[in-house]
Scaffold this motif. Structure first.
Motif, PDB file in Angstrom:
ATOM      1  N   ARG A  40      46.819  13.381 -51.389  1.00 38.90           N
ATOM      2  CA  ARG A  40      45.396  13.121 -51.591  1.00 38.90           C
ATOM      3  C   ARG A  40      44.655  13.083 -50.256  1.00 38.90           C
ATOM      4  N   ALA A  41      43.339  13.063 -50.374  1.00 39.27           N
ATOM      5  CA  ALA A  41      42.512  12.949 -49.177  1.00 39.27           C
ATOM      6  C   ALA A  41      42.724  11.589 -48.533  1.00 39.27           C
ATOM      7  N   ALA A  42      42.646  11.563 -47.216  1.00 44.24           N
ATOM      8  CA  ALA A  42      42.900  10.321 -46.471  1.00 44.24           C
ATOM      9  C   ALA A  42      41.680   9.414 -46.523  1.00 44.24           C
ATOM     10  N   ILE A  43      41.504   8.729 -47.666  1.00 43.67           N
ATOM     11  CA  ILE A  43      40.401   7.797 -47.855  1.00 43.67           C
ATOM     12  C   ILE A  43      41.002   6.410 -48.029  1.00 43.67           C
ATOM     13  N   GLY A  44      40.579   5.468 -47.222  1.00 40.05           N
ATOM     14  CA  GLY A  44      41.168   4.145 -47.252  1.00 40.05           C
ATOM     15  C   GLY A  44      40.870   3.378 -48.528  1.00 40.05           C
ATOM     16  N   ARG A  45      39.653   3.500 -49.027  1.00 38.51           N
ATOM     17  CA  ARG A  45      39.259   2.774 -50.228  1.00 38.51           C
ATOM     18  C   ARG A  45      39.769   3.484 -51.472  1.00 38.51           C
ATOM     19  N   PRO A  46      40.035   2.746 -52.570  1.00 36.70           N
ATOM     20  CA  PRO A  46      40.531   3.392 -53.796  1.00 36.70           C
ATOM     21  C   PRO A  46      39.514   4.314 -54.448  1.00 36.70           C
ATOM     22  N   HIS A  47      38.228   4.072 -54.196  1.00 32.43           N
ATOM     23  CA  HIS A  47      37.172   4.960 -54.698  1.00 32.43           C
ATOM     24  C   HIS A  47      35.887   4.625 -53.953  1.00 32.43           C
ATOM     25  N   LEU A  48      34.906   5.525 -54.085  1.00 32.92           N
ATOM     26  CA  LEU A  48      33.627   5.342 -53.411  1.00 32.92           C
ATOM     27  C   LEU A  48      32.483   5.130 -54.401  1.00 32.92           C
ATOM     28  N   ARG A  49      32.822   4.888 -55.662  1.00 33.95           N
ATOM     29  CA  ARG A  49      31.791   4.689 -56.676  1.00 33.95           C
ATOM     30  C   ARG A  49      31.211   3.276 -56.550  1.00 33.95           C
ATOM     31  N   VAL A  50      29.886   3.179 -56.717  1.00 36.30           N
ATOM     32  CA  VAL A  50      29.207   1.891 -56.611  1.00 36.30           C
ATOM     33  C   VAL A  50      28.634   1.451 -57.960  1.00 36.30           C
ATOM     34  N   ASP A  51      28.777   2.305 -58.997  1.00 42.60           N
ATOM     35  CA  ASP A  51      28.288   1.933 -60.324  1.00 42.60           C
ATOM     36  C   ASP A  51      29.360   1.129 -61.062  1.00 42.60           C
ATOM     37  N   ARG A  52      29.038   0.680 -62.257  1.00 46.34           N
ATOM     38  CA  ARG A  52      29.987  -0.098 -63.058  1.00 46.34           C
ATOM     39  C   ARG A  52      30.881   0.860 -63.858  1.00 46.34           C
ATOM     40  N   TRP A  53      31.725   1.579 -63.146  1.00 46.48           N
ATOM     41  CA  TRP A  53      32.571   2.581 -63.776  1.00 46.48           C
ATOM     42  C   TRP A  53      33.590   1.960 -64.723  1.00 46.48           C
ATOM     43  N   TRP A  54      33.896   0.692 -64.540  1.00 44.25           N
ATOM     44  CA  TRP A  54      34.898   0.009 -65.353  1.00 44.25           C
ATOM     45  C   TRP A  54      34.366  -0.408 -66.720  1.00 44.25           C
ATOM     46  N   LEU A  55      33.035  -0.354 -66.908  1.00 46.97           N
ATOM     47  CA  LEU A  55      32.448  -0.851 -68.145  1.00 46.97           C
ATOM     48  C   LEU A  55      32.867   0.003 -69.343  1.00 46.97           C
ATOM     49  N   GLY A  56      32.832   1.333 -69.179  1.00 41.27           N
ATOM     50  CA  GLY A  56      33.212   2.215 -70.274  1.00 41.27           C
ATOM     51  C   GLY A  56      34.640   1.994 -70.751  1.00 41.27           C
ATOM     52  N   PRO A  57      35.635   2.056 -69.853  1.00 46.06           N
ATOM     53  CA  PRO A  57      37.011   1.794 -70.278  1.00 46.06           C
ATOM     54  C   PRO A  57      37.199   0.398 -70.869  1.00 46.06           C
ATOM     55  N   ALA A  58      36.474  -0.600 -70.338  1.00 43.61           N
ATOM     56  CA  ALA A  58      36.623  -1.966 -70.849  1.00 43.61           C
ATOM     57  C   ALA A  58      36.101  -2.083 -72.272  1.00 43.61           C
TER      58      ALA A  58
END
Length: 268
Positions: free
Chosen positions: A14-32
């Protein structure tokens, strides 16, 4: 003077990005929300399937218990029960056939996406890395069973035919005389329409209608059917949830009638 660009060296992983993701929206709401909705239905349907009681209130039979073909079915006078399986089946009669529509939904393309994301985080959302180190797709047990989706479609279609018959029987009153319509009749009508719409909007049904055709012009009937199913297919997710809710609501309505919480309001 322009020089020829040097070829890029491909990087492994994968790309060398330290953070698990760069999304700032509530992306977890849909799966929850999806996980909560599916879990609620699983808990409710499991309770009702193993309850083995309060699934018939003339003329309504719960869709969870239809067809009721064991000898331990409740007495449905002139109702949709035949003791085909005899007395050897001692468990709830719902467990005989409930696995067929359950298998159809578990292997459904939409539900696969829903529970992969919500329960297994595979992946939890777009542009969010999944926590699993390896990925085998649907090539190993038990996920390889999802390849049997078409066969569950055939079985679910048979169950839908039986539920259609059950809906027809709701036009009788508690004395089994025709010409009745209660609030439950409308609920069962809505349920069977949604069940058929969800079943026919299935990707397997769409492939059966138009798959492997080299020329639509030479098969106008199948082309029209494929076009109609394709329109339904675009609403497959909404129909999946709507039919799931209508099945639970129909069962709950029968349960409330069977436990004398209220009487079925008669429309005519």
């Amino acid at each position: 003077m322009a020089t020829e660009a040097e070829p890029r060296t491909p990087r492994a992983g994968r790309a060398a990005i330290g953070r698990p993701h760069l999304r700032v929206d509530r992306w977890w709401l849909g799966p929850a929300v999806t996980a909560a909705g599916l879990l609620a239905f699983v808990v409710y349907s499991t309770w009702r399937a193993f309850a083995n009681a309060d699934y018939y209130a003339a003329p309504y039979v719960s869709p969870f218990y239809s067809p009721c073909l064991a000898e331990n079915c409740v007495d449905m006078q002139n109702g949709p029960n035949v003791a085909l399986f005899g007395d050897w089946w001692g468990l709830s009669p719902a467990l005989l056939f409930l696995a067929l529509p359950l298998g159809f939904r578990l292997t459904c393309y939409y539900y696969r996406k829903a529970y992969y994301r919500s329960f297994w985080a595979s992946p939890p959302a777009c542009a969010v890395a999944e926590p699993h180190r390896s990925y085998s797709g649907e090539t190993r047990f038990p996920l390889i069973l999802n390849n049997s989706h078409r066969y569950f479609f055939y079985a679910a279609s048979v169950i839908a035919v039986i539920l259609t018959y059950d809906t027809l029987l709701t036009f009788r009153d508690s004395d089994y005389e025709w010409g009745h319509m209660g609030l439950g009749t409308l609920l069962f009508l809505l349920n069977i329409v949604l069940v058929w719409a969800y079943t026919l909007s299935c990707h397997s049904c769409r492939h059966i209608m138009g798959g492997r055709l080299k020329s639509f012009s030479r098969n106008p009937v199948r082309y029209r059917l494929w076009t109609w199913v394709s329109r339904l297919n675009s609403r497959h997710m909404a129909l999946a949830w709507a039919s799931l809710l209508s099945l639970a609501a129909s069962d709950l309505y029968v349960y409330l009638l069977a436990t004398d919480v209220f009487s079925d309001p008669r429309l005519f």
